[in-house]
Scaffold this motif. Structure first.
Motif, PDB file in Angstrom:
ATOM      1  N   VAL A 148       0.857  -1.182   0.000  1.00 23.92           N
ATOM      2  CA  VAL A 148       0.000   0.000   0.000  1.00 23.92           C
ATOM      3  C   VAL A 148       0.898   1.238   0.000  1.00 23.92           C
ATOM      4  CG1 VAL A 148      -1.899  -1.157   1.194  1.00 23.92           C
ATOM      5  CG2 VAL A 148      -0.163   0.034   2.523  1.00 23.92           C
ATOM      6  N   ASP A 149       0.340   2.336  -0.468  1.00 25.59           N
ATOM      7  CA  ASP A 149       1.070   3.600  -0.472  1.00 25.59           C
ATOM      8  C   ASP A 149       0.603   4.462   0.694  1.00 25.59           C
ATOM      9  OD1 ASP A 149       2.613   3.117  -2.783  1.00 25.59           O
ATOM     10  OD2 ASP A 149       0.892   3.603  -4.048  1.00 25.59           O
ATOM     11  N   LEU A 150       1.523   4.800   1.572  1.00 22.91           N
ATOM     12  CA  LEU A 150       1.225   5.651   2.720  1.00 22.91           C
ATOM     13  C   LEU A 150       2.237   6.791   2.770  1.00 22.91           C
ATOM     14  CD1 LEU A 150       0.611   3.048   5.602  1.00 22.91           C
ATOM     15  CD2 LEU A 150      -1.114   4.203   4.204  1.00 22.91           C
ATOM     16  N   PRO A 151       1.850   7.927   3.327  1.00 23.88           N
ATOM     17  CA  PRO A 151       2.847   8.982   3.540  1.00 23.88           C
ATOM     18  C   PRO A 151       3.813   8.567   4.637  1.00 23.88           C
ATOM     19  CG  PRO A 151       0.781   9.548   4.606  1.00 23.88           C
ATOM     20  CD  PRO A 151       0.511   8.300   3.815  1.00 23.88           C
ATOM     21  N   ASP A 152       5.000   9.143   4.662  1.00 25.19           N
ATOM     22  CA  ASP A 152       5.902   8.912   5.788  1.00 25.19           C
ATOM     23  C   ASP A 152       5.222   9.370   7.071  1.00 25.19           C
ATOM     24  OD1 ASP A 152       7.739   7.998   4.000  1.00 25.19           O
ATOM     25  OD2 ASP A 152       9.116   9.693   4.190  1.00 25.19           O
ATOM     26  N   CYS A 267      12.507   3.998  24.439  1.00 23.56           N
ATOM     27  CA  CYS A 267      11.835   5.003  23.614  1.00 23.56           C
ATOM     28  C   CYS A 267      12.661   5.243  22.356  1.00 23.56           C
ATOM     29  CB  CYS A 267      11.673   6.327  24.354  1.00 23.56           C
ATOM     30  SG  CYS A 267      10.662   6.247  25.860  1.00 23.56           S
ATOM     31  N   SER A 268      11.991   5.306  21.212  1.00 26.41           N
ATOM     32  CA  SER A 268      12.692   5.532  19.952  1.00 26.41           C
ATOM     33  C   SER A 268      11.828   6.347  19.016  1.00 26.41           C
ATOM     34  CB  SER A 268      13.074   4.200  19.303  1.00 26.41           C
ATOM     35  OG  SER A 268      13.806   4.398  18.116  1.00 26.41           O
ATOM     36  N   ALA A 269      12.267   7.553  18.660  1.00 29.05           N
ATOM     37  CA  ALA A 269      11.570   8.371  17.663  1.00 29.05           C
ATOM     38  C   ALA A 269      11.982   7.885  16.279  1.00 29.05           C
ATOM     39  CB  ALA A 269      11.921   9.840  17.846  1.00 29.05           C
ATOM     40  N   VAL A 270      10.998   7.619  15.433  1.00 31.83           N
ATOM     41  CA  VAL A 270      11.271   6.968  14.150  1.00 31.83           C
ATOM     42  C   VAL A 270      10.414   7.577  13.049  1.00 31.83           C
ATOM     43  CG1 VAL A 270      11.861   4.760  15.248  1.00 31.83           C
ATOM     44  CG2 VAL A 270       9.502   5.193  14.519  1.00 31.83           C
ATOM     45  N   THR A 271      10.759   7.213  11.821  1.00 30.68           N
ATOM     46  CA  THR A 271       9.898   7.457  10.671  1.00 30.68           C
ATOM     47  C   THR A 271       9.398   6.094  10.170  1.00 30.68           C
ATOM     48  OG1 THR A 271      11.092   9.455  10.030  1.00 30.68           O
ATOM     49  CG2 THR A 271       9.736   8.408   8.335  1.00 30.68           C
ATOM     50  N   LEU A 272       8.094   5.996   9.952  1.00 26.58           N
ATOM     51  CA  LEU A 272       7.472   4.755   9.511  1.00 26.58           C
ATOM     52  C   LEU A 272       7.150   4.841   8.020  1.00 26.58           C
ATOM     53  CD1 LEU A 272       4.919   4.322  12.459  1.00 26.58           C
ATOM     54  CD2 LEU A 272       7.197   3.319  12.273  1.00 26.58           C
ATOM     55  N   THR A 273       7.521   3.810   7.285  1.00 24.13           N
ATOM     56  CA  THR A 273       7.256   3.795   5.843  1.00 24.13           C
ATOM     57  C   THR A 273       6.702   2.435   5.429  1.00 24.13           C
ATOM     58  OG1 THR A 273       9.538   3.111   5.395  1.00 24.13           O
ATOM     59  CG2 THR A 273       9.049   5.470   5.323  1.00 24.13           C
TER      60      THR A 273
END
Length: 273
Positions: A148-152, A267-273
């Motif tokens: 599927v196509d999702l925004p970051d 805790c981990s700040a991330v970008t999900l793709t």
């Protein structure tokens, strides 16, 4: 020639339990994404199979046939030395073991190895989607994977260190025949749009998981009260939870504030793709 490969954290943005087969396997409908953090593997071909585990969460991880990475390599007929750098908490609902096994299979394939089509699903329900390692809709018992196509999506992952046995969570599930996600997933124009749609979906394992590990409820409460949080939910069968934010800066700020209040939490700040 040695191969190095990433095994990213798997996040279930949704997890609808839609039924149960006669053989006991649960039917799922889940929107899955992957984080820009995770474990790493290095595979060096050789005469015998061996596994070395290091890293932040190496303690308690078996380095023999009990490890899914070992089983994946053995089932693919590969021999050599595998080095696993364990940076993700295990048994945490973010597919650590499944992603590790899928990464091993991808590395073996890159070296010319033949991966039997049925092998990923035999290793576990999450392994096929982890083979894709990109935003996907996962259905059935894990065998149906559609990209599927999702925004970051900017997110914060939090794990309180609670042990949540998957079997106990499913046993506490009140209903096993719940509605799936809508047939069509919209085309989102922003992370905010995506979060608003996700808020109408569910993780059916969240409530039973909280009965098994009440700490999950505290994590969700803290995430939901963090500044600029768009959505907070548990991933998989727990205990890792996530929150979505409009910007990377907001996710990192939440990580700093929650981490300062709960230094014992991961805790981990991330970008999900």
């Amino acid at each position: 020639m040695a191969a190095e490969v990433a095994a990213p954290a798997k996040i279930n943005l949704t997890l609808h339990v839609t039924g149960r087969r006669e053989d006991g396997y649960h039917l799922l409908d889940s929107l899955v994404v992957f984080a820009d953090t995770g474990d790493r593997l290095r595979l060096e071909p050789g005469q015998e199979l061996s596994l070395q585990v290091s890293g932040l969460f190496a303690e308690g991880v078996p380095a023999d046939e009990r490890n899914l990475v070992w089983r994946a390599a053995a089932a693919a007929g590969w021999t050599g030395k595998i080095s696993l750098d364990k940076q993700l908490p295990h048994g945490a609902g973010i597919g650590g073991g499944s992603s590790d096994a899928a990464a091993a299979l991808r590395a073996i394939a890159s070296q010319g190895g033949c991966i039997p089509e049925e092998l990923p699903l035999k290793l576990g329900a999450d392994v096929p989607v982890c083979m894709a390692a990109r935003a996907s809709r996962m259905r059935g018992i894990g065998e149906q994977v559609m990209p599927v196509d999702l925004p970051d999506l900017h997110a914060l992952l939090v794990n309180p260190g609670a042990h949540v046995p998957t079997g106990a969570v499913f046993s506490a599930l009140a209903s096993r025949n719940n509605a799936p996600m809508p047939q069509d997933i919209p085309a989102f124009t922003s992370g905010e749009d995506c979060a608003a749609w996700l808020a109408e979906q569910r993780n059916d394992l969240e409530v039973p998981a909280i009965t098994v590990a009440p700490e999950i409820g505290r994590v969700l409460s803290d995430l939901r009260s963090s500044r600029q949080a768009l959505l907070a939910r548990m991933s998989g069968s727990g205990a890792t939870c996530f929150a979505l934010y409009p910007t990377k800066k907001a996710a990192h700020m939440a990580a700093y504030e929650i981490g300062a209040e709960h230094p014992e939490w991961w805790c981990s700040a991330v970008t999900l793709t």
